[in-house]
Scaffold this active site. Structure first.
Site, PDB file in Angstrom:
ATOM      1  N   ASP A 225       0.872  -1.178   0.000  1.00 35.28           N
ATOM      2  CA  ASP A 225       0.000   0.000   0.000  1.00 35.28           C
ATOM      3  C   ASP A 225       0.908   1.227   0.000  1.00 35.28           C
ATOM      4  OD1 ASP A 225      -2.109   1.764   0.125  1.00 35.28           O
ATOM      5  OD2 ASP A 225      -2.601   1.356   2.221  1.00 35.28           O
TER       6      ASP A 225
ATOM      7  N   ASP B 235       1.952   1.189   8.158  1.00 34.15           N
ATOM      8  CA  ASP B 235       0.877   0.386   7.568  1.00 34.15           C
ATOM      9  C   ASP B 235       1.461  -0.764   6.741  1.00 34.15           C
ATOM     10  OD1 ASP B 235      -1.588  -0.567   6.790  1.00 34.15           O
ATOM     11  OD2 ASP B 235      -1.985   1.045   5.360  1.00 34.15           O
TER      12      ASP B 235
END
Length: 87
Positions: free
Chosen positions: A13, A32
């Site tokens: 991501d 993340d």
């Protein structure tokens, strides 16, 4: 699915907000990391370049790719953006 030319560690991501920069503009950290894995580098490059538009405005994609020592791969970019957008 394009055949990867090589496999690398990918963020999964790689949008701009998931890359933290120091005050001097150098890389500081990634956050993340829930989809960290091994993939075609374009799985990250396509999204990282795309996210420069959302976060900084138009005109930054080529500069990001140049920083990675590459130029646009239109087929891989289209594939990985479509895949990312579908998830």
């Amino acid at each position: 699915m394009p055949e990867p030319a090589r496999l690398v560690v990918c963020h999964g991501d790689a949008c701009a907000p998931n890359t933290l920069l120091a005050d001097d503009g150098r890389w500081l950290a990634h956050v993340d990391l829930g989809t960290l894995g091994v993939a075609d580098p374009w799985a990250d490059l396509a999204i990282a370049a795309w996210s420069t538009q959302w976060n900084y405005g138009p005109g930054w994609e080529d500069e990001l790719l140049a920083a990675y020592g590459t130029t646009l791969d239109a087929d891989r970019t289209a594939y990985y953006r479509e895949l990312w957008d579908a998830t």
